[in-house]
Design an enzyme around this catalytic site. Structure first.
Site, PDB file in Angstrom:
ATOM      1  N   HIS A   1      15.551   6.708   0.035  1.00 11.81           N
ATOM      2  CA  HIS A   1      15.089   6.448   1.515  1.00 11.81           C
ATOM      3  C   HIS A   1      15.578   5.267   2.145  1.00 11.81           C
ATOM      4  O   HIS A   1      15.011   4.774   3.107  1.00 11.81           O
ATOM      5  CB  HIS A   1      13.423   6.644   1.175  1.00 11.81           C
ATOM      6  CG  HIS A   1      13.029   7.817   1.018  1.00 11.81           C
ATOM      7  ND1 HIS A   1      11.499   8.005   0.850  1.00 11.81           N
ATOM      8  CD2 HIS A   1      13.496   8.849   0.758  1.00 11.81           C
ATOM      9  CE1 HIS A   1      11.286   9.354   0.622  1.00 11.81           C
ATOM     10  NE2 HIS A   1      12.431   9.776   0.464  1.00 11.81           N
TER      11      HIS A   1
ATOM     12  N   ASN B   1      11.329   4.075  -2.746  1.00 10.50           N
ATOM     13  CA  ASN B   1      10.727   2.708  -2.218  1.00 10.50           C
ATOM     14  C   ASN B   1      11.977   2.078  -1.315  1.00 10.50           C
ATOM     15  O   ASN B   1      13.052   1.997  -1.991  1.00 10.50           O
ATOM     16  CB  ASN B   1      10.248   2.019  -3.151  1.00 10.50           C
ATOM     17  CG  ASN B   1       8.850   2.500  -3.789  1.00 10.50           C
ATOM     18  OD1 ASN B   1       8.288   3.390  -3.283  1.00 10.50           O
ATOM     19  ND2 ASN B   1       8.593   1.982  -5.146  1.00 10.50           N
TER      20      ASN B   1
ATOM     21  N   PRO C   1       0.770  -1.298  -0.027  1.00 15.74           N
ATOM     22  CA  PRO C   1       0.011  -0.012  -0.101  1.00 15.74           C
ATOM     23  C   PRO C   1       0.679   1.190  -0.027  1.00 15.74           C
ATOM     24  O   PRO C   1       1.880   1.326   0.464  1.00 15.74           O
ATOM     25  CB  PRO C   1      -0.693  -0.082   1.461  1.00 15.74           C
ATOM     26  CG  PRO C   1       0.077  -1.098   2.119  1.00 15.74           C
ATOM     27  CD  PRO C   1       0.650  -2.036   1.208  1.00 15.74           C
ATOM     28  N   ASP C   2       0.413   2.340  -0.668  1.00 17.76           N
ATOM     29  CA  ASP C   2       0.828   3.731  -0.573  1.00 17.76           C
ATOM     30  C   ASP C   2       0.451   4.148   0.576  1.00 17.76           C
ATOM     31  O   ASP C   2      -0.307   4.708   0.936  1.00 17.76           O
ATOM     32  CB  ASP C   2       0.200   4.272  -1.821  1.00 17.76           C
ATOM     33  CG  ASP C   2       0.977   6.146  -1.949  1.00 17.76           C
ATOM     34  OD1 ASP C   2       1.650   6.287  -0.987  1.00 17.76           O
ATOM     35  OD2 ASP C   2       0.502   6.816  -2.826  1.00 17.76           O
ATOM     36  N   PHE C   3       1.916   4.373   1.383  1.00 19.31           N
ATOM     37  CA  PHE C   3       1.487   4.739   2.713  1.00 19.31           C
ATOM     38  C   PHE C   3       0.948   6.125   3.168  1.00 19.31           C
ATOM     39  O   PHE C   3       0.457   6.622   3.844  1.00 19.31           O
ATOM     40  CB  PHE C   3       2.875   4.746   3.548  1.00 19.31           C
ATOM     41  CG  PHE C   3       3.741   5.810   3.747  1.00 19.31           C
ATOM     42  CD1 PHE C   3       3.787   6.940   4.120  1.00 19.31           C
ATOM     43  CD2 PHE C   3       4.815   5.232   2.867  1.00 19.31           C
ATOM     44  CE1 PHE C   3       4.888   7.887   3.874  1.00 19.31           C
ATOM     45  CE2 PHE C   3       5.930   6.262   2.497  1.00 19.31           C
ATOM     46  CZ  PHE C   3       5.714   7.587   2.876  1.00 19.31           C
ATOM     47  N   ARG C   4       1.068   7.339   1.912  1.00 22.21           N
ATOM     48  CA  ARG C   4       0.195   8.383   1.979  1.00 22.21           C
ATOM     49  C   ARG C   4      -1.063   8.573   1.431  1.00 22.21           C
ATOM     50  O   ARG C   4      -1.832   9.359   1.506  1.00 22.21           O
ATOM     51  CB  ARG C   4       1.309   9.419   1.162  1.00 22.21           C
ATOM     52  CG  ARG C   4       2.564   9.665   1.710  1.00 22.21           C
ATOM     53  CD  ARG C   4       3.436  10.723   0.957  1.00 22.21           C
ATOM     54  NE  ARG C   4       4.732  10.628   1.356  1.00 22.21           N
ATOM     55  CZ  ARG C   4       5.176  11.106   2.649  1.00 22.21           C
ATOM     56  NH1 ARG C   4       4.463  11.791   3.394  1.00 22.21           N
ATOM     57  NH2 ARG C   4       6.226  10.816   2.769  1.00 22.21           N
TER      58      ARG C   4
ATOM     59  N   ASP D   1      11.596  -1.228  -0.661  1.00 18.31           N
ATOM     60  CA  ASP D   1      11.034  -2.583  -0.688  1.00 18.31           C
ATOM     61  C   ASP D   1      12.078  -3.636  -1.527  1.00 18.31           C
ATOM     62  O   ASP D   1      11.750  -4.759  -1.667  1.00 18.31           O
ATOM     63  CB  ASP D   1       9.722  -2.764  -1.380  1.00 18.31           C
ATOM     64  CG  ASP D   1       9.553  -1.994  -2.714  1.00 18.31           C
ATOM     65  OD1 ASP D   1      10.453  -1.947  -3.671  1.00 18.31           O
ATOM     66  OD2 ASP D   1       8.452  -1.637  -2.975  1.00 18.31           O
TER      67      ASP D   1
END
Ligand SMILES: [Zn+2]
Length: 244
Positions: free
Chosen positions: A114, A97, A28-31, A99
């Site tokens: 990040h 990302n 999911p897109d955390f924003r 991930d």
């Protein structure tokens, strides 16, 4: 397709990816309103301050998250970007990302601005542990404790309130300045300093193409705007470029 033409004619092409490239992998897109932060205050779980004052609490949030990221698989967009690099059409991928899905899809030159879940570091003794070891430590504990000193490990992910890794940011800005085309995939370009990358490209005379579902902060400055899922668009681009 116009995007394939732009990539062919505006070399070198640098790609900038955000959360949107991984949503098709089930991350999911955390924003977004339904994303990871919908029910929690990010400052309470993913800030440097929170980690310093209560690392165990931070890990109650991170443990399931790391598990989810580890189980996710690269999707058609990640695979297409790796293929474009292999074919010589993409110079590098700059990603927000954490991930590792670009790397797992086969991308070689990935700039992680990040940080990533690739490793975790002990704030006590500075020892660094690869993800596989962190997962082993997490198998029988709620938080990974440093095998040398017992300190609670911190993921090598940029937390709120933490500086972005300077080497990665410098490289990202260099790449953006040298890009004939900056191809933005799955980012709304709202978060600085990453949102400054398109400006660097445009100022240096490069062009901007955006593949994102929904509006972005740079829509009016882009030469091309594609409002579709990256997993649909990018494999077509690969096919067209392969045909020559
Ligand atoms: Zn330690």
């Amino acid at each position: 397709m116009k995007l394939a033409d732009l990539i062919r004619t505006r070399q070198p092409c640098v790609v900038l990816t955000g959360a949107g490239v991984s949503t098709e992998s089930g991350i999911p897109d955390f924003r977004s309103p339904t994303g990871m932060w919908a029910d929690v205050d990010p400052l309470e779980y993913a800030s440097l301050e929170a980690f310093r004052s209560g690392p165990l609490k931070v890990w109650t949030f991170y443990k399931p998250r790391v598990a989810m990221l580890t189980e996710a698989e690269p999707n058609a967009a990640h695979v297409a970007l790796a293929e474009l690099e292999r074919l010589g059409f993409v110079q590098a991928v700059v990603t927000q990302n954490i991930d590792l899905l670009h790397e797992r899809a086969g991308s070689k030159d990935v700039v992680e601005v990040h940080g990533s879940i690739r490793a975790a570091t002990c704030p006590g003794c500075g020892e660094r542990y690869p993800l596989a070891e962190v997962l082993e430590l997490l198998a029988d504990a709620d938080a990974p404790a440093c095998p040398s000193c017992g300190g609670i490990l911190k993921p090598d992910v940029v937390f709120f309130g933490e500086l972005l890794p300077p080497a990665a940011i410098d490289r990202a800005y260099d790449l953006a300045r040298g890009a004939g085309l900056l191809l933005v995939v799955g980012s709304t370009l709202e978060v600085f300093p990453v949102a400054g990358l398109p400006l660097e490209t445009l100022r240096a005379g490069g062009e901007l193409a955006i593949v994102n579902r929904g509006p972005t902060a740079f829509d009016n400055k882009a030469s091309l705007r594609v409002d579709l899922a990256a997993g649909e668009v990018l494999p077509q681009v690969v096919a067209e470029l392969q045909e020559g």
